[in-house]
Design an enzyme around this catalytic site. Structure first.
Site, short mmCIF file in Angstrom:
data_model
loop_
_atom_site.label_atom_id
_atom_site.label_comp_id
_atom_site.label_asym_id
_atom_site.label_seq_id
_atom_site.Cartn_x
_atom_site.Cartn_y
_atom_site.Cartn_z
N HIS A 81 -51.77 1.69 -31.99
CA HIS A 81 -51.93 2.63 -30.87
C HIS A 81 -53.12 3.56 -31.09
O HIS A 81 -53.59 3.78 -32.22
CB HIS A 81 -50.66 3.47 -30.71
CG HIS A 81 -50.37 4.35 -31.90
ND1 HIS A 81 -51.03 5.53 -32.13
CD2 HIS A 81 -49.49 4.21 -32.92
CE1 HIS A 81 -50.58 6.09 -33.23
NE2 HIS A 81 -49.64 5.30 -33.75
N GLU A 185 -42.22 2.22 -35.45
CA GLU A 185 -42.71 2.68 -36.74
C GLU A 185 -41.54 2.80 -37.72
O GLU A 185 -40.36 2.80 -37.32
CB GLU A 185 -43.39 4.04 -36.56
CG GLU A 185 -44.02 4.63 -37.81
CD GLU A 185 -45.11 3.78 -38.41
OE1 GLU A 185 -44.78 2.66 -38.88
OE2 GLU A 185 -46.28 4.22 -38.46
#
Length: 294
Positions: A81, A185
């Site tokens: 990202h 994550e």
């Protein structure tokens, strides 16, 4: 018991750790031509006059068609990202202060980082990568991903849209990313990694596909829980098991996070390297079905 044995396949792309050394902060950035190396393939009819990516695509198809039963190959575009609010705050206060104090809070009074959103710089980086995809798909023959997978965290949802929506529209391909909890994550007590609700995701990203069992609230994040590295790698194993078992695509994109990429590299026994925010890295993975004793 695991269904597959996973391994990365070296020799096709630039060496990640070596290439990262030449990048700012030793974090690998998006490489020219995605780092595909010039080489001779053992594909029948390999034509040196064709572009590198056309030749590689034919070679990968040949590998999948001629490998032993139970062996398959997929190319994953690992997309980290873009620069997000928590990245900015971490840089501002320092890594140790972030880990010990600020990451447990939701805001500093000026900005909030729960399910951290992209910064303007992160939006810009994602748009630049989107422009690169328009160029790659139009001139170099880089195959567009047949399936787009994304972490459910806001910074990944938005990165996926900025990077891929324009090129998919240009090529009249349905833009329909699949949201995967397993792509999140590493789970820590950092509030930046607490996701928004299913309703929020559906309202802001109506094109995205959510599994039926995708919970309304975030049931994975807890302020008192810290996922070990082994647990995280095991979660990424479940992701790859699911993809190789159920997705027939050869070219796929995973929009995810720094530690998540590290866990995938560890799982497939690839050399470790860090990926810069808003960068994309190809990884060729071989899966071999594990024979089960009857």
């Amino acid at each position: 018991m695991s269904r597959y044995r996973f391994s990365y396949v070296p020799g096709y792309f630039v060496d990640g750790p070596e290439a990262a050394k030449a990048c700012a902060g030793s974090k690998l950035t998006t490489q020219l031509n995605l780092g595909l190396r010039e080489r001779i393939y053992d594909t029948p009819g390999d034509a040196a006059g064709e572009s590198l990516w056309v030749r590689f695509t034919k070679h990968l198809e040949w590998l999948n068609n001629n490998s032993p039963q139970g062996v398959s190959y997929k190319l994953f575009y690992l997309l980290r990202h873009g620069l997000s609010v928590h990245n900015m705050v971490m840089e501002k206060v320092g890594g140790e202060a972030w880990k010990s104090h600020w990451s447990h809070l939701e805001s500093d009074g000026e900005v909030t980082w729960v399910d951290a959103k992209l910064m303007e710089d992160g939006i810009g980086l994602a748009r630049q990568l989107g422009h690169l995809w328009l160029e790659w798909a139009g001139t170099t023959g880089v195959p567009l991903p047949e399936t787009l997978y994304t972490s459910p965290l806001a910074r990944c949802l938005e990165t996926t849209k900025l990077v891929y929506a324009p090129v998919m529209a240009k090529h009249e391909i349905n833009f329909q990313p699949v949201v995967k909890e397993l792509l999140r994550e590493r789970l820590t007590n950092h509030t930046c990694d607490k996701r928004s609700t299913r309703l929020w995701i559906a309202e802001h990203y109506p094109e995205y596909v959510l599994d039926q069992d995708f919970e309304m609230e975030d049931t994975l994040w807890r302020a008192d829980r810290y996922e070990t590295n082994d647990e995280h790698v095991a979660r990424k194993r479940r992701l790859l098991e699911d993809i190789f078992a159920n997705d027939k695509s050869t070219f796929l994109s995973l929009t995810t996070h720094s530690y998540a990429i590290s866990a995938i590299l560890e799982l497939v026994e690839a050399p470790h390297f860090c990926v810069s925010e808003g960068a994309i890295v190809p990884l060729l993975i071989k899966a071999e079905e594990v024979k089960r004793e009857v």
